[in-house]
Design a protein around this motif. Structure first.
Motif, PDB file in Angstrom:
ATOM      1  N   GLY A  75       0.579  -0.949  -0.028  1.00 49.48           N
ATOM      2  CA  GLY A  75      -0.391  -0.007  -0.425  1.00 49.48           C
ATOM      3  C   GLY A  75       1.106   1.062  -0.069  1.00 49.48           C
ATOM      4  N   GLY A 134      -0.284   4.737  -1.030  1.00 52.74           N
ATOM      5  CA  GLY A 134      -1.352   5.055  -0.551  1.00 52.74           C
ATOM      6  C   GLY A 134      -1.506   6.469   0.328  1.00 52.74           C
ATOM      7  N   GLY A 163      -4.345   4.114  -4.881  1.00 50.49           N
ATOM      8  CA  GLY A 163      -4.054   4.683  -4.649  1.00 50.49           C
ATOM      9  C   GLY A 163      -3.336   5.324  -5.445  1.00 50.49           C
ATOM     10  N   ALA A 198      -0.957  -8.074  -4.013  1.00 49.98           N
ATOM     11  CA  ALA A 198      -0.381  -8.202  -1.998  1.00 49.98           C
ATOM     12  C   ALA A 198      -1.851  -9.648  -1.752  1.00 49.98           C
ATOM     13  CB  ALA A 198      -0.638  -7.017  -1.347  1.00 49.98           C
ATOM     14  N   THR A 199      -2.444  -9.632  -2.730  1.00 48.00           N
ATOM     15  CA  THR A 199      -3.715 -10.866  -2.390  1.00 48.00           C
ATOM     16  C   THR A 199      -2.641 -11.837  -3.397  1.00 48.00           C
ATOM     17  OG1 THR A 199      -5.344  -9.582  -1.626  1.00 48.00           O
ATOM     18  CG2 THR A 199      -5.548 -12.031  -2.559  1.00 48.00           C
ATOM     19  N   PHE A 209      -0.018  -2.654   4.519  1.00 48.61           N
ATOM     20  CA  PHE A 209      -0.800  -1.352   4.629  1.00 48.61           C
ATOM     21  C   PHE A 209      -1.675  -0.733   3.852  1.00 48.61           C
ATOM     22  CE2 PHE A 209      -0.168   1.803   8.323  1.00 48.61           C
ATOM     23  CZ  PHE A 209       0.915   0.064   8.922  1.00 48.61           C
ATOM     24  N   ALA A 210      -1.677  -2.228   2.665  1.00 46.67           N
ATOM     25  CA  ALA A 210      -2.809  -2.620   1.428  1.00 46.67           C
ATOM     26  C   ALA A 210      -3.916  -2.738   1.974  1.00 46.67           C
ATOM     27  CB  ALA A 210      -1.865  -3.803   0.582  1.00 46.67           C
ATOM     28  N   SER A 211      -4.544  -1.782   1.455  1.00 48.06           N
ATOM     29  CA  SER A 211      -6.255  -2.290   1.537  1.00 48.06           C
ATOM     30  C   SER A 211      -7.032  -0.839   1.273  1.00 48.06           C
ATOM     31  CB  SER A 211      -6.700  -3.280   3.431  1.00 48.06           C
ATOM     32  OG  SER A 211      -7.926  -2.305   3.682  1.00 48.06           O
ATOM     33  N   PRO A 212      -8.515  -1.317   0.881  1.00 44.19           N
ATOM     34  CA  PRO A 212      -8.870  -0.179   0.803  1.00 44.19           C
ATOM     35  C   PRO A 212      -8.938  -0.224   1.504  1.00 44.19           C
ATOM     36  CG  PRO A 212      -9.759  -1.583  -1.159  1.00 44.19           C
ATOM     37  CD  PRO A 212      -8.482  -2.025  -0.261  1.00 44.19           C
ATOM     38  N   ALA A 213      -9.173   1.930   2.180  1.00 44.37           N
ATOM     39  CA  ALA A 213      -9.625   2.090   3.746  1.00 44.37           C
ATOM     40  C   ALA A 213     -10.675   3.206   3.632  1.00 44.37           C
ATOM     41  CB  ALA A 213      -8.488   2.772   4.099  1.00 44.37           C
ATOM     42  N   ALA A 221      -1.593  -2.707   9.848  1.00 40.98           N
ATOM     43  CA  ALA A 221      -2.756  -1.789   9.993  1.00 40.98           C
ATOM     44  C   ALA A 221      -4.030  -2.219   9.986  1.00 40.98           C
ATOM     45  CB  ALA A 221      -2.656  -1.503   8.133  1.00 40.98           C
ATOM     46  N   PHE A 272      -6.884   5.578  14.107  1.00 38.70           N
ATOM     47  CA  PHE A 272      -8.306   5.779  14.085  1.00 38.70           C
ATOM     48  C   PHE A 272      -7.825   7.088  12.891  1.00 38.70           C
ATOM     49  CE2 PHE A 272     -10.480   4.933  18.061  1.00 38.70           C
ATOM     50  CZ  PHE A 272     -10.368   4.080  18.816  1.00 38.70           C
ATOM     51  N   THR A 331      -7.112   9.100  10.441  1.00 32.17           N
ATOM     52  CA  THR A 331      -5.982  10.090   9.937  1.00 32.17           C
ATOM     53  C   THR A 331      -6.695  11.022   8.938  1.00 32.17           C
ATOM     54  OG1 THR A 331      -5.104   8.096  11.181  1.00 32.17           O
ATOM     55  CG2 THR A 331      -3.945   9.755   9.500  1.00 32.17           C
ATOM     56  N   ARG A 365     -14.283  10.075   2.878  1.00 27.10           N
ATOM     57  CA  ARG A 365     -14.408  10.657   3.797  1.00 27.10           C
ATOM     58  C   ARG A 365     -14.224  12.046   4.265  1.00 27.10           C
ATOM     59  NH1 ARG A 365      -9.100   6.560   5.611  1.00 27.10           N
ATOM     60  NH2 ARG A 365      -8.432   7.015   2.834  1.00 27.10           N
TER      61      ARG A 365
HETATM   62  N1  LIG Z   1      -6.794   6.643   6.522  1.00 22.33           N
HETATM   63  C1  LIG Z   1      -7.239   6.474   7.792  1.00 22.33           C
HETATM   64  O1  LIG Z   1      -7.830   7.154   8.763  1.00 22.33           O
HETATM   65  C2  LIG Z   1      -7.327   4.643   8.140  1.00 22.33           C
HETATM   66  C3  LIG Z   1      -7.689   4.404   9.773  1.00 22.33           C
HETATM   67  C4  LIG Z   1      -7.487   3.084   9.626  1.00 22.33           C
HETATM   68  C5  LIG Z   1      -7.282   1.952   9.116  1.00 22.33           C
HETATM   69  N2  LIG Z   1      -6.117   2.309   8.124  1.00 22.33           N
HETATM   70  C6  LIG Z   1      -5.583   1.901   6.833  1.00 22.33           C
HETATM   71  O2  LIG Z   1      -4.688   1.921   7.313  1.00 22.33           O
HETATM   72  C7  LIG Z   1      -4.250   1.659   5.370  1.00 22.33           C
HETATM   73  C8  LIG Z   1      -4.227   2.614   4.320  1.00 22.33           C
HETATM   74  O3  LIG Z   1      -5.092   3.213   4.700  1.00 22.33           O
HETATM   75  P1  LIG Z   1      -4.710   4.702   3.587  1.00 22.33           P
HETATM   76  O4  LIG Z   1      -5.974   5.319   4.238  1.00 22.33           O
HETATM   77  O5  LIG Z   1      -3.915   5.055   3.189  1.00 22.33           O
HETATM   78  O6  LIG Z   1      -6.129   4.410   1.656  1.00 22.33           O
HETATM   79  P2  LIG Z   1      -4.998   4.797   0.595  1.00 22.33           P
HETATM   80  O7  LIG Z   1      -6.680   3.984  -0.187  1.00 22.33           O
HETATM   81  O8  LIG Z   1      -4.896   5.937   0.720  1.00 22.33           O
HETATM   82  O9  LIG Z   1      -3.845   3.488   0.943  1.00 22.33           O
HETATM   83  C9  LIG Z   1      -4.691   2.339   0.628  1.00 22.33           C
HETATM   84  C10 LIG Z   1      -3.813   1.897  -1.087  1.00 22.33           C
HETATM   85  O10 LIG Z   1      -3.255   0.438  -0.916  1.00 22.33           O
HETATM   86  C11 LIG Z   1      -3.371  -0.566  -2.198  1.00 22.33           C
HETATM   87  N3  LIG Z   1      -4.164  -1.643  -2.368  1.00 22.33           N
HETATM   88  C12 LIG Z   1      -4.956  -1.631  -2.007  1.00 22.33           C
HETATM   89  N4  LIG Z   1      -5.237  -3.000  -1.870  1.00 22.33           N
HETATM   90  C13 LIG Z   1      -3.824  -3.774  -2.535  1.00 22.33           C
HETATM   91  C14 LIG Z   1      -3.279  -4.796  -2.878  1.00 22.33           C
HETATM   92  N5  LIG Z   1      -4.534  -5.672  -3.837  1.00 22.33           N
HETATM   93  N6  LIG Z   1      -2.318  -5.083  -3.496  1.00 22.33           N
HETATM   94  C15 LIG Z   1      -2.053  -4.245  -3.438  1.00 22.33           C
HETATM   95  N7  LIG Z   1      -2.133  -2.913  -2.748  1.00 22.33           N
HETATM   96  C16 LIG Z   1      -3.464  -2.894  -2.739  1.00 22.33           C
HETATM   97  C17 LIG Z   1      -3.911   1.030  -2.984  1.00 22.33           C
HETATM   98  O11 LIG Z   1      -3.940   1.357  -3.998  1.00 22.33           O
HETATM   99  C18 LIG Z   1      -3.396   2.506  -2.430  1.00 22.33           C
HETATM  100  O12 LIG Z   1      -2.298   2.946  -2.894  1.00 22.33           O
HETATM  101  C19 LIG Z   1      -5.117   0.819   4.826  1.00 22.33           C
HETATM  102  O13 LIG Z   1      -5.060  -0.488   5.255  1.00 22.33           O
HETATM  103  C20 LIG Z   1      -6.608   1.328   6.403  1.00 22.33           C
HETATM  104  O14 LIG Z   1      -7.073   0.435   6.213  1.00 22.33           O
HETATM  105  C21 LIG Z   1      -6.541   3.935   7.331  1.00 22.33           C
END
Ligand SMILES: NC(=O)c1ccc[n+]([C@@H]2O[C@H](COP(=O)([O-])OP(=O)(O)OC[C@H]3O[C@@H](n4cnc5c(N)ncnc54)[C@H](O)[C@@H]3O)[C@@H](O)[C@H]2O)c1
Length: 315
Positions: A7, A10, A36, A57-58, A73-77, A114, A173, A175, A186
């Protein structure tokens, strides 16, 4: 250290890339760019210590050689993204987390996962300490995210218990900060985009629901401390700002910082939207010596300044 960050393109991941590069480490950023953007790595891309790998990453983490830390940290958020990518969200937090565990176990690296305050669901305990088990709808529209993260936590906790994994879980929480996408959905990016466009700010429900907002630099500092800690195997740590604010107050702060009169419109509350959220950060304070430093108004001003500069540059 050689650090793998999934991630990495992102919002949070790219700030982690910058931080670890700045601290002199080598970084491998892995991202499939589903939410991202390559532009998030514009500051880092010239650095010879960064390797960017476009991969899902899957499907596995294509990393050879030694690794000291894996930050998964990869995951839609955002709810907008994980509604659109529900199955992918479940997959990256389950199968993707298993791959992150495999890489960390194979190389003897630390794994930082994450997780999220969403694992607490609609909390019956306030503020939320790490010992609280949560109150989550396992089959609702947000379950792909909430339960995906809960599964990721269960997998790591089990592999810490049964195997040699040095796994650590950070419950993040809300961010905010520079590089949040305008279409993120968000509250803070929504309000900023609306305020700067001269539109009314959309409050879902009556706006009395509370959140705690952490500025990105504070969060990244807490994650860097957890990664560097020599004795944190199995640790689960909330990182968030214990200052609780209503969504209405956040809208007011953004309008004031943007220099526009506050106008609001109300939309329907999304399903399973928690009414209160506030971290208990005693553990972060004791284990990491961590405390958020950035007041909301200051963080909003820094975010607005970035927003204006990138938009005026045509980004
Ligand atoms: N931003 C927040 O407030 C918040 C709060 C709690 C948890 N988180 C966690 O933090 C992490 C990052 O969140 P963010 O806000 O930066 O979100 P974001 O969407 O900006 O970043 C996530 C990144 O992961 C990449 N990604 C998603 N699925 C993927 C995959 N299968 N393989 C490779 N890359 C992949 C996306 O392309 C993106 O670049 C996430 O795991 C999210 O759950 C974020």
């Amino acid at each position: 250290m050689r650090v793998v960050i999934t991630g990495g393109a992102g919002f949070i991941g790219s700030h982690l890339v910058d931080r670890f590069l700045r601290d002199g480490h080598e970084v491998v950023a892995i991202d499939n760019l589903c939410t991202g953007a390559p532009a998030n790595l514009d500051d880092a891309v010239e650095n010879a210590r960064l390797t960017f790998v476009r991969a899902d990453a899957t499907a596995g983490l294509p990393v050879q050689g030694h690794v000291d830390a894996v930050l998964h940290f990869a995951s839609p958020a955002s709810p907008v993204h994980y509604a659109r990518l529900a199955l992918e969200t479940l997959a990256v937090n389950s199968t993707g987390t298993a791959h992150a565990c495999d890489l960390a176990e194979r190389t003897g690296a630390r794994l930082i996962f994450a997780s999220t305050s969403e694992i607490y669901g609609e909390p019956a305990v306030h503020p939320q300490p790490e010992s609280y088990w949560g109150n989550v709808n396992p089959v609702g529209e947000r379950a792909c995210y909430d339960e995906g993260k809960r599964f990721g936590e269960a997998l790591i906790a089990t592999r810490v218990r049964l195997r040699a994994l040095d796994g650590r879980i950070v419950r993040i929480f809300n961010t905010y900060g520079p590089r949040m996408a305008a279409d993120d959905g968000r509250a803070i990016p929504n309000f900023i985009a609306q305020a700067l466009a001269g539109r009314a700010l959309t409050l879902y429900g009556d706006g009395s629901q509370t959140r705690s907002f952490t500025y990105i630099d504070d969060l990244v500092d807490g994650i860097a401390r957890l990664t560097a800690h020599e004795q944190a195997r199995g640790a689960i740590v909330n990182l968030g700002n214990p200052e609780e604010v209503t969504i209405t107050a956040v809208a007011g702060t953004i309008a004031a910082a943007a220099g526009v009169a506050l106008r609001v419109e109300h939309g329907p509350l999304p399903s399973d939207d928690p009414s209160r959220r506030k971290p208990d950060v005693t553990r972060a304070r004791e284990l990491l010596g961590w405390e958020p430093q950035t007041p909301l108004r200051e963080g909003i001003e820094r975010t607005l300044a970035w927003w204006r500069s990138t938009r005026s540059a045509g980004a």
